[in-house]
Design a protein around this motif. Structure first.
Motif, PDB file in Angstrom:
ATOM      1  N   TYR A 140      43.200  86.025  14.820  1.00 39.13           N
ATOM      2  CA  TYR A 140      42.951  85.454  13.498  1.00 39.13           C
ATOM      3  C   TYR A 140      41.931  86.254  12.687  1.00 39.13           C
ATOM      4  O   TYR A 140      41.938  86.208  11.465  1.00 39.13           O
ATOM      5  CB  TYR A 140      42.494  84.000  13.611  1.00 39.13           C
ATOM      6  CG  TYR A 140      43.618  83.040  13.901  1.00 39.13           C
ATOM      7  CD1 TYR A 140      44.612  82.791  12.962  1.00 39.13           C
ATOM      8  CD2 TYR A 140      43.691  82.382  15.119  1.00 39.13           C
ATOM      9  CE1 TYR A 140      45.645  81.908  13.234  1.00 39.13           C
ATOM     10  CE2 TYR A 140      44.723  81.494  15.397  1.00 39.13           C
ATOM     11  CZ  TYR A 140      45.692  81.265  14.447  1.00 39.13           C
ATOM     12  OH  TYR A 140      46.723  80.400  14.713  1.00 39.13           O
ATOM     13  N   SER A 141      41.040  86.981  13.367  1.00 40.89           N
ATOM     14  CA  SER A 141      40.018  87.741  12.641  1.00 40.89           C
ATOM     15  C   SER A 141      40.591  88.976  11.961  1.00 40.89           C
ATOM     16  O   SER A 141      39.946  89.571  11.101  1.00 40.89           O
ATOM     17  CB  SER A 141      38.883  88.158  13.584  1.00 40.89           C
ATOM     18  OG  SER A 141      39.280  89.222  14.415  1.00 40.89           O
ATOM     19  N   GLU A 142      41.806  89.359  12.386  1.00 41.20           N
ATOM     20  CA  GLU A 142      42.485  90.533  11.823  1.00 41.20           C
ATOM     21  C   GLU A 142      41.571  91.762  11.821  1.00 41.20           C
ATOM     22  O   GLU A 142      41.286  92.362  10.791  1.00 41.20           O
ATOM     23  CB  GLU A 142      43.039  90.231  10.428  1.00 41.20           C
ATOM     24  CG  GLU A 142      44.112  89.172  10.436  1.00 41.20           C
ATOM     25  CD  GLU A 142      44.716  88.863   9.082  1.00 41.20           C
ATOM     26  OE1 GLU A 142      44.449  89.590   8.104  1.00 41.20           O
ATOM     27  OE2 GLU A 142      45.461  87.870   9.004  1.00 41.20           O
ATOM     28  N   THR A 195      38.106  91.559   9.903  1.00 41.01           N
ATOM     29  CA  THR A 195      38.114  91.694   8.437  1.00 41.01           C
ATOM     30  C   THR A 195      38.049  90.342   7.744  1.00 41.01           C
ATOM     31  O   THR A 195      37.837  90.294   6.538  1.00 41.01           O
ATOM     32  CB  THR A 195      39.374  92.439   7.955  1.00 41.01           C
ATOM     33  OG1 THR A 195      40.540  91.696   8.341  1.00 41.01           O
ATOM     34  CG2 THR A 195      39.435  93.848   8.532  1.00 41.01           C
ATOM     35  N   ARG A 196      38.208  89.260   8.484  1.00 44.80           N
ATOM     36  CA  ARG A 196      38.128  87.913   7.911  1.00 44.80           C
ATOM     37  C   ARG A 196      36.834  87.275   8.412  1.00 44.80           C
ATOM     38  O   ARG A 196      36.662  87.073   9.610  1.00 44.80           O
ATOM     39  CB  ARG A 196      39.348  87.099   8.310  1.00 44.80           C
ATOM     40  CG  ARG A 196      40.644  87.736   7.763  1.00 44.80           C
ATOM     41  CD  ARG A 196      41.885  86.963   8.113  1.00 44.80           C
ATOM     42  NE  ARG A 196      41.807  85.620   7.564  1.00 44.80           N
ATOM     43  CZ  ARG A 196      42.385  84.573   8.142  1.00 44.80           C
ATOM     44  NH1 ARG A 196      43.067  84.711   9.252  1.00 44.80           N
ATOM     45  NH2 ARG A 196      42.269  83.378   7.593  1.00 44.80           N
ATOM     46  N   PRO A 197      35.906  86.957   7.512  1.00 47.65           N
ATOM     47  CA  PRO A 197      34.564  86.522   7.921  1.00 47.65           C
ATOM     48  C   PRO A 197      34.511  85.280   8.816  1.00 47.65           C
ATOM     49  O   PRO A 197      33.846  85.317   9.858  1.00 47.65           O
ATOM     50  CB  PRO A 197      33.839  86.274   6.599  1.00 47.65           C
ATOM     51  CG  PRO A 197      34.570  87.114   5.601  1.00 47.65           C
ATOM     52  CD  PRO A 197      35.996  87.141   6.058  1.00 47.65           C
ATOM     53  N   LEU A 198      35.152  84.188   8.438  1.00 43.53           N
ATOM     54  CA  LEU A 198      35.028  82.959   9.231  1.00 43.53           C
ATOM     55  C   LEU A 198      35.649  83.108  10.621  1.00 43.53           C
ATOM     56  O   LEU A 198      34.970  82.815  11.625  1.00 43.53           O
ATOM     57  CB  LEU A 198      35.606  81.756   8.491  1.00 43.53           C
ATOM     58  CG  LEU A 198      35.462  80.420   9.229  1.00 43.53           C
ATOM     59  CD1 LEU A 198      33.995  80.107   9.532  1.00 43.53           C
ATOM     60  CD2 LEU A 198      36.098  79.302   8.423  1.00 43.53           C
ATOM     61  N   PRO A 199      36.895  83.558  10.733  1.00 47.41           N
ATOM     62  CA  PRO A 199      37.430  83.743  12.081  1.00 47.41           C
ATOM     63  C   PRO A 199      36.624  84.760  12.902  1.00 47.41           C
ATOM     64  O   PRO A 199      36.459  84.587  14.111  1.00 47.41           O
ATOM     65  CB  PRO A 199      38.859  84.247  11.842  1.00 47.41           C
ATOM     66  CG  PRO A 199      39.215  83.773  10.480  1.00 47.41           C
ATOM     67  CD  PRO A 199      37.927  83.788   9.708  1.00 47.41           C
ATOM     68  N   SER A 200      36.096  85.771  12.251  1.00 49.24           N
ATOM     69  CA  SER A 200      35.280  86.767  12.955  1.00 49.24           C
ATOM     70  C   SER A 200      34.008  86.133  13.501  1.00 49.24           C
ATOM     71  O   SER A 200      33.640  86.350  14.668  1.00 49.24           O
ATOM     72  CB  SER A 200      34.928  87.926  12.019  1.00 49.24           C
ATOM     73  OG  SER A 200      36.092  88.594  11.598  1.00 49.24           O
ATOM     74  N   THR A 208      34.794  83.826  16.384  1.00 46.26           N
ATOM     75  CA  THR A 208      35.143  84.619  17.561  1.00 46.26           C
ATOM     76  C   THR A 208      33.882  85.122  18.259  1.00 46.26           C
ATOM     77  O   THR A 208      33.754  85.031  19.486  1.00 46.26           O
ATOM     78  CB  THR A 208      36.044  85.804  17.158  1.00 46.26           C
ATOM     79  OG1 THR A 208      37.254  85.278  16.595  1.00 46.26           O
ATOM     80  CG2 THR A 208      36.366  86.693  18.335  1.00 46.26           C
TER      81      THR A 208
END
Length: 104
Positions: A23-25, A28-33, A36
């Motif tokens: 989900y963090s791709e 590059t995606r702040p919340l999922p990163s 994680t």
């Protein structure tokens, strides 16, 4: 708290952060990163607490096994990854290994 409960919780968090990586791709995606990273840190911390009382090899193998099982199952549910006889047998073998290590 029982070291086995700590390992189990750490394994659940490992599943969470492994799925979070998708989900963090690539972070590059702040919340999922962020979720994680927090999940990974929590998982490592719980594992380290369990290792105060459990042998390293056993605790680590069970942690990885729980994370692997959880991640494989969630990947099928969330991402539609294929289910085949070979995959199911592999998951059952991992589960058998976890049970054997717990009983050893």
């Amino acid at each position: 708290m029982s070291p086995w409960v700590l390992v189990a919780l750490a394994g659940v968090l490992e599943t969470g952060w492994a799925i979070g990586l998708k989900y963090s791709e690539g972070f590059t995606r702040p919340l999922p990163s962020a979720l994680t990273i927090v999940g990974a840190l929590g998982s490592f911390w719980l594992l380290s607490m369990a290792m105060k009382d459990l042998p390293v090899g056993t605790a680590y193998a069970v942690w990885v096994g729980i994370g692997t099982l959880g991640t494989a199952i969630m990947a099928v549910m969330l991402f539609g990854e294929p289910v085949s006889l070979a995959r199911v047998l592999g998951i059952l073998l991992i589960l058998s290994g976890i049970v054997a290590l717990k009983l050893a």
